[in-house]
Design an enzyme around this catalytic site. Structure first.
Site, mmCIF file in Angstrom:
data_model
loop_
_atom_site.group_PDB
_atom_site.id
_atom_site.type_symbol
_atom_site.label_atom_id
_atom_site.label_comp_id
_atom_site.label_asym_id
_atom_site.label_seq_id
_atom_site.Cartn_x
_atom_site.Cartn_y
_atom_site.Cartn_z
ATOM 1 C CE LYS A 155 -0.829 -9.574 1.192
ATOM 2 N NZ LYS A 155 -0.647 -8.882 2.662
ATOM 3 C CE LYS A 160 -1.457 -3.951 -3.705
ATOM 4 N NZ LYS A 160 -1.777 -4.674 -2.682
ATOM 5 C CE LYS A 204 8.670 -2.745 0.845
ATOM 6 N NZ LYS A 204 7.794 -1.890 1.293
#
Ligand code: SF4
Length: 342
Positions: A120, A200, A203
């Protein structure tokens, strides 16, 4: 209280970061609904974890709207607030209170080992905030506040659940036996790749299908979905085990028609089935199954006051458990005297 009327307690959360997509639906929501509808369901709490969503930058004021939209989506998918507890994390302030206490219990070394933080941080180079680093601690508090015994997880979340177990162990050693060590309820859905073949679905990458997408958009996305990279010509034999379209057939075609999935597998290997037809068939199944969800979602979104009422009912149920846990925790850590000595 770890169980209600002899039932195991289950906790899970979902972030209100926009429209849920196929990954959220298959990896979490559909399994929550199956669990709720099982002959002997667990005592389940599902939280819309809006404070976790603050770790990424978002337009101010959007979280309330996203929370209501997600509530509508969860109801549309079949969650029934009469049978489970559905609530918004920030409505129960004990989450952040216990989160701070666990920050003083969890080890920095454990947090540094979290692989998701590294991923992240790479994706959010301009906003590597403390919350992004510490959110597994808040996640531990989310789970242990309700003394949950079971947590549904995909394999990418096992490390975070281990941190929750470690928080429980460390707290119990230091302050006395208080929390159970929650066990993973491993997802039966295989890991889904993005439709573009990346690791993965997300959105932000636009490589998935959202639950409210129109049939023509779904068909257009499926048409260009990446398949077996070794199958370059129509007559090349395929390898369904490496094909994301085949994995999705397992999720959308498999439950009602496992024989069809077996036939797709065989026909792919023999090249009797081409990717164009295979993807069209998958698009049909997805359109069929998401259509009713999309309609119910729209109906719920038109009733924001009812959505708020349902979240308030959920808040009351969750707050009762959270309050009891925190009264116990405050006494354990010594910021309050035991009730019989006051
Ligand atoms: Fe994948 Fe279907 Fe093509 Fe086989 S036929 S490679 S399962 S899309």
């Amino acid at each position: 209280m770890t169980e209600s009327k002899g039932r195991q307690r289950i906790f899970s959360g979902i972030q209100p970061t926009g429209e849920p997509h196929l990954g959220n639906y298959l990896g979490a929501i559909r399994q929550w609904v199956q669990q709720q509808n099982a002959p002997a369901p667990h005592d389940a709490l599902y939280s819309i974890v809006d404070y976790h969503a603050l770790t990424i930058e978002m337009e101010p004021g959007s979280l309330d709207r996203f929370t209501l939209d997600l509530t509508a989506s969860l109801l549309a998918c079949g969650l029934d607030p009469e049978r489970i507890t559905l609530f918004r994390q920030s409505d129960v302030p004990e989450h952040t209170e216990l989160g701070w206490i666990f920050s003083c219990v969890a080890a920095m070394g454990d947090l540094h080992r979290m692989t998701q933080f590294k991923d992240k941080a790479d994706q959010n180079k301009d906003n590597v905030n403390v919350g992004l680093f510490a959110y597994p601690v808040l996640q531990s508090a989310d789970i242990l506040l309700y003394k949950a015994n079971l947590v549904p997880v995909g394999d990418d979340q096992v490390q975070h659940l281990e941190l929750a177990r470690e928080c429980a162990r460390r707290f119990n050693r230091r302050f006395g036996e208080t929390f159970p060590e929650p066990q993973p309820l491993l997802s039966t859905v295989p890991r889904l790749k993005g439709l573009d073949g990346s690791a993965k679905m997300s959105k932000s990458k636009g490589n998935t299908v959202s639950l409210s997408e129109a049939p023509e958009q779904i068909r257009a996305k499926l048409k260009v979905a990446v398949t077996d990279p070794a199958r370059l010509r129509r007559n090349d034999p395929g390898h369904p085990e490496v094909c994301n379209v085949f994995t999705l057939h397992g999720c959308f075609t498999g439950p009602a028609n496992p024989a069809r999935v077996a036939a797709i597998e065989a026909d792919c290997r023999s090249a009797a089935l081409g990717c164009v037809d295979c993807k069209k068939e998958l698009a049909d199944r997805i359109v069929e199954q998401l259509g009713p969800i999309r309609d119910r979602q729209a109906a719920w979104r038109a009733r924001p006051d009812d959505l708020r009422d349902l979240l308030e009912k959920g808040r009351r149920k969750a707050a009762e458990i959270a309050r009891a846990t925190m009264e116990e925790v405050r006494v354990r850590i010594g910021v309050r005297a035991p009730p019989n000595s006051r």
